[in-house]
Each structure stands twice: as C-alpha cells, then as structure tokens.
Write a protein that holds these residues in place. Structure first.
Motif, PDB file in Angstrom:
ATOM      1  N   GLU A 142      -8.282  28.616   6.307  1.00 16.81           N
ATOM      2  CA  GLU A 142      -7.286  29.903   6.185  1.00 16.81           C
ATOM      3  C   GLU A 142      -7.737  30.975   6.492  1.00 16.81           C
ATOM      4  O   GLU A 142      -7.339  32.241   7.119  1.00 16.81           O
TER       5      GLU A 142
ATOM      6  N   GLY B 172      -0.892  32.192   3.019  1.00 13.56           N
ATOM      7  CA  GLY B 172      -2.412  31.952   3.211  1.00 13.56           C
ATOM      8  C   GLY B 172      -3.036  32.404   2.107  1.00 13.56           C
ATOM      9  O   GLY B 172      -3.968  31.638   1.648  1.00 13.56           O
TER      10      GLY B 172
ATOM     11  N   ASN C 191      -7.027  33.741   9.250  1.00 11.32           N
ATOM     12  CA  ASN C 191      -6.736  35.276   9.259  1.00 11.32           C
ATOM     13  C   ASN C 191      -7.365  36.121   9.925  1.00 11.32           C
ATOM     14  O   ASN C 191      -7.202  36.977  10.608  1.00 11.32           O
TER      15      ASN C 191
ATOM     16  N   HIS D 270      -5.213  38.580  12.070  1.00 11.03           N
ATOM     17  CA  HIS D 270      -5.383  39.861  11.700  1.00 11.03           C
ATOM     18  C   HIS D 270      -6.376  40.936  12.043  1.00 11.03           C
ATOM     19  O   HIS D 270      -6.079  42.057  11.694  1.00 11.03           O
TER      20      HIS D 270
HETATM   21 MG   LIG Z   1      -2.750  33.698   6.926  1.00  7.62          MG
END
Ligand SMILES: [Mg+2]
Ligand SMILES: Nc1ncnc2c1ncn2[C@@H]1O[C@H](COP(=O)(O)OP(=O)(O)OP(=O)(O)O)[C@@H](O)[C@H]1O
Length: 225
Positions: free
Chosen positions: A141, A189, A145, A149
């Motif tokens: 996770e 997440g 991310n 992101h």
């Molecule tokens: Mg996430």
C-alpha cells in the motif's frame, strides 16, 4: 463504496474497519478483472475471429498480426500474475520476507516509472507469518501510494532487524503528505496500514521524509527467542 460509508470508516470499531478494507480490496480486484481483463480478452477473441475469417494474403502480414497478438497475450499473462500476487503474495511463502520484499521492489521498478531501492540490515531469523504478511501488505500500500500520489521518481524501502523488533520504512522524495488532510480523504489505504500494524501489535508512523517527501515507518515488536 459509497462516500458516506467511506467517511464513517474512521469512526467504526477496528474490526469493522478491517472488514471494509478487505471488501474494498476485493472490489478493486473485481473492477480490474471486469473492466480490464475481460475486455482485453474479448478484443483478442474478436481479432482471432477476424484472422480466421479473413486471413491476410501475405506471409509478412501474417507474421505481423501473430506477433502483435502474441505480445498482447504475454501482457495479459503477466498482468494476471501481478493480480493474483496482489490477492495472495505467494512469494512470501516461497521466498520468505526479505527476498519477497526485494523481488516486489524490483517488480515495481520494472512495471512503473518509480525506481524502488531496497536495503536490509540485521535480518531477523524466522518471523511469525502474520508479521510477515502485515509488513508485506503495508509495503504494497505504501508503494501504491508513492506511485499514485507522490509524483516521486524514486522510493526507498528499508527492512531492519533490531533487538526484539523488526522495522520497515518506505520513503519517497515527492510532494509530501499532509497527514491531517490525508485523513479526511475517502481512501482506505492509510486506514488499512494502521489496522494491519495494530493487529500485529504496534502503531505506524506516517509523516514527512528527510527529503520532504512522505515516510511510512512501522516497528513490530518480536518475542525474544
Ligand atoms: Mg492508497
Ligand atoms: N506517498 C504519498 N505522497 C503524497 N501524498 C500521499 C502519499 N500517500 C498518501 N498520500 C495522501 O494521502 C491520501 C490518503 O491515502 P490513502 O492510501 O488512504 O487513500 P488513496 O490512496 O487515495 O485511496 P486507496 O488507498 O483507498 O486506493 C491520499 O489521497 C493522498 O492525498
């Protein structure tokens, strides 16, 4: 998941939040199977029918069409492998935590535009399987991310054996994470990482990395042998 249900996630009991997280993981896989795999297979079937129905006149054209289909089939096979690995990381059982983490970092480097470095120090002996699974899922996770992101082109993963603990750190050098703002998002997440860490006995820290990006650190206490 409906927005309202997502927003309420953080207010629920930990067991209920974990169930929502698991359900969301299944939805993600179902979406990918439906929207991606079945459509790609259907297109491939149409192309094969066309090939059988009106075969190309020349040998080079045959070769070209077959090569393209072959490469699409190989892509499908490797994506199916990746998806099954997301559902259950068989590497963990076959290779053990350190080799599985190293192999996952290589896989992400190969498949995305984020280069993931891996380092390990003082590897612990055998770790309980629930600790291995929790660390591996948190790693997955955290890297998801980073890719989604951070905007970072690199990430660093460290696995450190300490006296009576094992520590995993995932850091990037991207735009950074405003933790209070991040908690307000509808994503699951961060919640899932916290729950997984809590289930094996410790909290997780999510904050800035020295380079200004994001840093996820989890330290799991181990029973002295
Ligand atoms: Mg996430
Ligand atoms: N490495 C990172 N760099 C920058 N921002 C991050 C990073 N990791 C998380 N965030 C921020 O934290 C938010 C919450 O992350 P979380 O993983 O909970 O949700 P998500 O990734 O948006 O959705 P999901 O994980 O359910 O697919 C993200 O929307 C993003 O704004």
């Amino acid at each position: 998941m409906a927005d309202r249900q997502r927003l309420e996630t953080t207010e629920r009991a930990p067991g209920a939040r974990m169930l929502l997280v698991l359900d969301e993981e299944r939805r993600r896989v179902a979406r990918e199977l439906h929207a991606d795999f079945s459509q790609r297979l259907a297109l491939l079937a149409i192309d094969l029918e066309q090939l059988a129905g009106s075969p190309p006149k020349s040998r080079p054209e045959w070769d070209d069409r077959l090569r393209t289909m072959c490469s699409r089939t190989q892509d499908l096979a490797s994506d199916a492998h990746r998806l099954s690995h997301q559902l259950h990381p068989s590497n963990l059982e076959n290779l053990g935590l350190v080799a599985a983490v190293r192999s996952y970092c290589r896989e992400i480097t190969r498949q995305t535009n984020v280069a993931v470095g891996f380092s390990e120090a003082n590897p612990s002996g055998s770790l309980p399987s629930e600790v291995q699974l929790a660390l591996y899922r948190i790693l997955q996770e955290a890297l998801r991310n980073v890719i989604k992101h951070s905007g970072s082109k690199t990430a660093q993963v460290e696995l450190k054996g300490e006296a009576n603990a094992i520590c995993l750190v995932v850091s990037d050098s991207g735009k950074g994470i405003a933790v209070e703002v991040a908690k307000e998002t509808s994503g699951l997440g961060l919640v899932s990482m916290q729950e997984r860490a809590r289930l094996v006995g410790d909290a997780i820290s999510i904050g800035p990395s020295p380079s200004g990006g994001a840093r996820v650190e989890v330290r799991i206490p181990l029973e002295p042998i």
